[in-house]
Structures are given as structure tokens and as C-alpha cells.
Design a protein around this motif. Structure first.
Motif, PDB file in Angstrom:
ATOM      1  N   VAL A 163      -6.552   8.102  12.244  1.00 48.23           N
ATOM      2  CA  VAL A 163      -6.596   9.470  12.781  1.00 48.23           C
ATOM      3  C   VAL A 163      -5.590  10.370  12.078  1.00 48.23           C
ATOM      4  CG1 VAL A 163      -6.097  10.858  14.835  1.00 48.23           C
ATOM      5  CG2 VAL A 163      -7.534   8.830  15.019  1.00 48.23           C
ATOM      6  N   PHE A 164      -4.375   9.881  11.886  1.00 48.07           N
ATOM      7  CA  PHE A 164      -3.342  10.707  11.263  1.00 48.07           C
ATOM      8  C   PHE A 164      -3.250  10.513   9.757  1.00 48.07           C
ATOM      9  CE2 PHE A 164      -1.981  10.649  15.683  1.00 48.07           C
ATOM     10  CZ  PHE A 164      -1.814  12.008  15.888  1.00 48.07           C
ATOM     11  N   ASP A 165      -4.118   9.666   9.193  1.00 46.39           N
ATOM     12  CA  ASP A 165      -4.216   9.447   7.750  1.00 46.39           C
ATOM     13  C   ASP A 165      -2.844   9.153   7.148  1.00 46.39           C
ATOM     14  OD1 ASP A 165      -5.745   9.118   5.528  1.00 46.39           O
ATOM     15  OD2 ASP A 165      -5.901  11.243   5.055  1.00 46.39           O
ATOM     16  N   VAL A 166      -2.170   8.149   7.707  1.00 46.70           N
ATOM     17  CA  VAL A 166      -0.790   7.876   7.330  1.00 46.70           C
ATOM     18  C   VAL A 166      -0.636   7.317   5.924  1.00 46.70           C
ATOM     19  CG1 VAL A 166      -0.035   7.557   9.700  1.00 46.70           C
ATOM     20  CG2 VAL A 166      -0.784   5.584   8.394  1.00 46.70           C
ATOM     21  N   VAL A 205       5.434   9.966   5.033  1.00 53.43           N
ATOM     22  CA  VAL A 205       5.518   8.563   4.652  1.00 53.43           C
ATOM     23  C   VAL A 205       6.605   7.873   5.462  1.00 53.43           C
ATOM     24  CG1 VAL A 205       6.078   6.977   2.758  1.00 53.43           C
ATOM     25  CG2 VAL A 205       4.626   8.948   2.334  1.00 53.43           C
ATOM     26  N   LEU A 206       7.732   8.526   5.615  1.00 53.09           N
ATOM     27  CA  LEU A 206       8.841   7.934   6.363  1.00 53.09           C
ATOM     28  C   LEU A 206       8.565   7.901   7.864  1.00 53.09           C
ATOM     29  CD1 LEU A 206      11.778   6.868   6.302  1.00 53.09           C
ATOM     30  CD2 LEU A 206      12.505   9.223   6.622  1.00 53.09           C
ATOM     31  N   TRP A 207       8.048   8.983   8.411  1.00 51.65           N
ATOM     32  CA  TRP A 207       7.887   9.084   9.859  1.00 51.65           C
ATOM     33  C   TRP A 207       6.637   8.407  10.396  1.00 51.65           C
ATOM     34  CZ3 TRP A 207      12.231   9.874  11.879  1.00 51.65           C
ATOM     35  CH2 TRP A 207      13.148  10.735  11.314  1.00 51.65           C
ATOM     36  N   PHE A 208       5.574   8.327   9.592  1.00 52.54           N
ATOM     37  CA  PHE A 208       4.320   7.748  10.084  1.00 52.54           C
ATOM     38  C   PHE A 208       3.922   6.478   9.334  1.00 52.54           C
ATOM     39  CE2 PHE A 208       3.691  12.304  11.146  1.00 52.54           C
ATOM     40  CZ  PHE A 208       3.696  12.154  12.516  1.00 52.54           C
ATOM     41  N   GLY A 209       3.865   6.534   8.029  1.00 48.95           N
ATOM     42  CA  GLY A 209       3.351   5.418   7.241  1.00 48.95           C
ATOM     43  C   GLY A 209       4.172   4.153   7.352  1.00 48.95           C
ATOM     44  N   LEU A 210       5.459   4.248   7.146  1.00 44.37           N
ATOM     45  CA  LEU A 210       6.315   3.064   7.173  1.00 44.37           C
ATOM     46  C   LEU A 210       6.353   2.389   8.543  1.00 44.37           C
ATOM     47  CD1 LEU A 210       8.152   1.292   5.463  1.00 44.37           C
ATOM     48  CD2 LEU A 210      10.046   2.793   6.066  1.00 44.37           C
ATOM     49  N   PRO A 211       6.548   3.129   9.646  1.00 47.65           N
ATOM     50  CA  PRO A 211       6.538   2.460  10.955  1.00 47.65           C
ATOM     51  C   PRO A 211       5.187   1.852  11.309  1.00 47.65           C
ATOM     52  CG  PRO A 211       7.572   4.606  11.153  1.00 47.65           C
ATOM     53  CD  PRO A 211       6.981   4.526   9.781  1.00 47.65           C
ATOM     54  N   VAL A 212       4.087   2.538  10.980  1.00 44.89           N
ATOM     55  CA  VAL A 212       2.765   2.002  11.305  1.00 44.89           C
ATOM     56  C   VAL A 212       2.520   0.708  10.535  1.00 44.89           C
ATOM     57  CG1 VAL A 212       0.285   2.414  11.029  1.00 44.89           C
ATOM     58  CG2 VAL A 212       1.721   4.149  12.059  1.00 44.89           C
ATOM     59  N   MET A 213       2.887   0.684   9.266  1.00 40.81           N
ATOM     60  CA  MET A 213       2.674  -0.537   8.489  1.00 40.81           C
ATOM     61  C   MET A 213       3.602  -1.656   8.926  1.00 40.81           C
ATOM     62  SD  MET A 213       1.676   0.655   4.690  1.00 40.81           S
ATOM     63  CE  MET A 213       3.211   1.464   4.389  1.00 40.81           C
ATOM     64  N   THR A 214       4.828  -1.347   9.279  1.00 41.15           N
ATOM     65  CA  THR A 214       5.753  -2.375   9.744  1.00 41.15           C
ATOM     66  C   THR A 214       5.280  -2.969  11.064  1.00 41.15           C
ATOM     67  OG1 THR A 214       7.580  -1.248   8.642  1.00 41.15           O
ATOM     68  CG2 THR A 214       8.151  -2.848  10.355  1.00 41.15           C
ATOM     69  N   ALA A 222       0.832  -1.205   0.000  1.00 42.40           N
ATOM     70  CA  ALA A 222       0.000   0.000   0.000  1.00 42.40           C
ATOM     71  C   ALA A 222       0.870   1.261   0.000  1.00 42.40           C
ATOM     72  CB  ALA A 222      -0.919   0.001   1.216  1.00 42.40           C
ATOM     73  N   TRP A 223       2.061   1.192   0.573  1.00 41.13           N
ATOM     74  CA  TRP A 223       2.953   2.344   0.659  1.00 41.13           C
ATOM     75  C   TRP A 223       3.744   2.554  -0.626  1.00 41.13           C
ATOM     76  CZ3 TRP A 223       8.459   2.260   0.853  1.00 41.13           C
ATOM     77  CH2 TRP A 223       9.033   3.495   1.114  1.00 41.13           C
ATOM     78  N   ALA A 224       3.988   1.495  -1.360  1.00 36.36           N
ATOM     79  CA  ALA A 224       4.873   1.543  -2.521  1.00 36.36           C
ATOM     80  C   ALA A 224       4.507   2.602  -3.557  1.00 36.36           C
ATOM     81  CB  ALA A 224       4.961   0.161  -3.165  1.00 36.36           C
ATOM     82  N   PRO A 225       3.241   2.779  -3.933  1.00 34.95           N
ATOM     83  CA  PRO A 225       2.954   3.809  -4.946  1.00 34.95           C
ATOM     84  C   PRO A 225       3.350   5.214  -4.512  1.00 34.95           C
ATOM     85  CG  PRO A 225       1.074   2.367  -4.688  1.00 34.95           C
ATOM     86  CD  PRO A 225       2.056   2.021  -3.601  1.00 34.95           C
ATOM     87  N   TYR A 226       3.300   5.513  -3.221  1.00 38.44           N
ATOM     88  CA  TYR A 226       3.629   6.857  -2.747  1.00 38.44           C
ATOM     89  C   TYR A 226       5.122   7.043  -2.552  1.00 38.44           C
ATOM     90  CZ  TYR A 226      -1.313   6.612  -1.944  1.00 38.44           C
ATOM     91  OH  TYR A 226      -2.639   6.416  -2.106  1.00 38.44           O
ATOM     92  N   GLY A 227       5.848   5.982  -2.406  1.00 38.75           N
ATOM     93  CA  GLY A 227       7.283   6.086  -2.183  1.00 38.75           C
ATOM     94  C   GLY A 227       8.117   5.808  -3.408  1.00 38.75           C
ATOM     95  N   ARG A 228       7.494   5.477  -4.529  1.00 39.39           N
ATOM     96  CA  ARG A 228       8.279   5.069  -5.697  1.00 39.39           C
ATOM     97  C   ARG A 228       9.105   6.191  -6.295  1.00 39.39           C
ATOM     98  NH1 ARG A 228       3.128   4.255  -9.238  1.00 39.39           N
ATOM     99  NH2 ARG A 228       2.683   6.424  -9.679  1.00 39.39           N
ATOM    100  N   ARG A 229       8.684   7.439  -6.106  1.00 40.06           N
ATOM    101  CA  ARG A 229       9.464   8.555  -6.639  1.00 40.06           C
ATOM    102  C   ARG A 229      10.591   8.946  -5.698  1.00 40.06           C
ATOM    103  NH1 ARG A 229       4.094  10.784  -8.247  1.00 40.06           N
ATOM    104  NH2 ARG A 229       3.951  10.297 -10.457  1.00 40.06           N
ATOM    105  N   GLY A 230      10.663   8.282  -4.584  1.00 38.55           N
ATOM    106  CA  GLY A 230      11.712   8.573  -3.623  1.00 38.55           C
ATOM    107  C   GLY A 230      11.243   9.541  -2.563  1.00 38.55           C
TER     108      GLY A 230
END
Length: 86
Positions: free
Chosen positions: A70-73, A24-33, A3-11
Motif C-alpha cells: 500500500v505504501f510502496d516502501v 527508506v529509513l522510516w518505512f522500508g527498513l522497519p518493514v523489511m526487518t 532489496a533495500w541495499a541498491p536504494y540506500g547505497r548512496r546514503g
């Protein structure tokens, strides 16, 4: 991660339209991991019949989902809609 890959593909540094997407780095990746780990622990505990461990891991998973909502990560970049239909 899928789910995160499309938003992180451009770096992380390139971001969307040249803007860095640090959320994405501070909220999305840790929450998904952590969510993936908690889901695995919950499933493993349920299979082994350890209901207390499953409830604890399920509570952690529920808390992570709540934090993510809540934080729409996993929010993508905002859509730029003209006055017409999107």
C-alpha cells in the motif's frame, strides 16, 4: 535487506540526485526487518509443528506485506522517461 541495499547505497543523506530518501529509513527498513523476523518465526513454528503460532506470525507477515504494498516502501526513485521509450 538485499532489496533495500541498491536504494540506500548512496546514503540516506545523499539520496537520489541530492534529495534525501527518508521513506527508506522510516518505512522500508522497519518493514523489511519486521518482515524478516516474522518470516523466521513462521518458518520455525511450522517446522516445530506449532500451527497456531505459525498462523499468528503468518498473519503478521501478511499485514506487513500489505502495508509495504500500500505504501510502496520498496519503490525506487522515479524514472525520468522522455517522450520516447523508457
Amino acid at each position: 535487506m538485499l532489496a533495500w541495499a541498491p536504494y540506500g547505497r548512496r546514503g540516506i543523506f545523499g539520496g537520489f540526485e541530492g534529495v534525501s530518501e527518508w521513506d527508506v529509513l522510516w518505512f522500508g527498513l522497519p518493514v523489511m526487518t519486521l518482515g524478516g523476523i516474522a518470516a523466521g518465526i513462521t518458518l520455525f513454528a511450522l517446522v516445530r509443528g506449532k500451527w497456531r503460532q505459525a498462523l499468528g506470525a503468518g498473519a503478521l507477515l501478511t499485514g506487513l506485506v500489505g502495508f509495504g504494498v500500500v505504501f510502496d516502501v520498496l519503490a525506487g526513485p522515479p524514472l525520468n522517461c522522455d517522450p520516447g521509450p523508457c
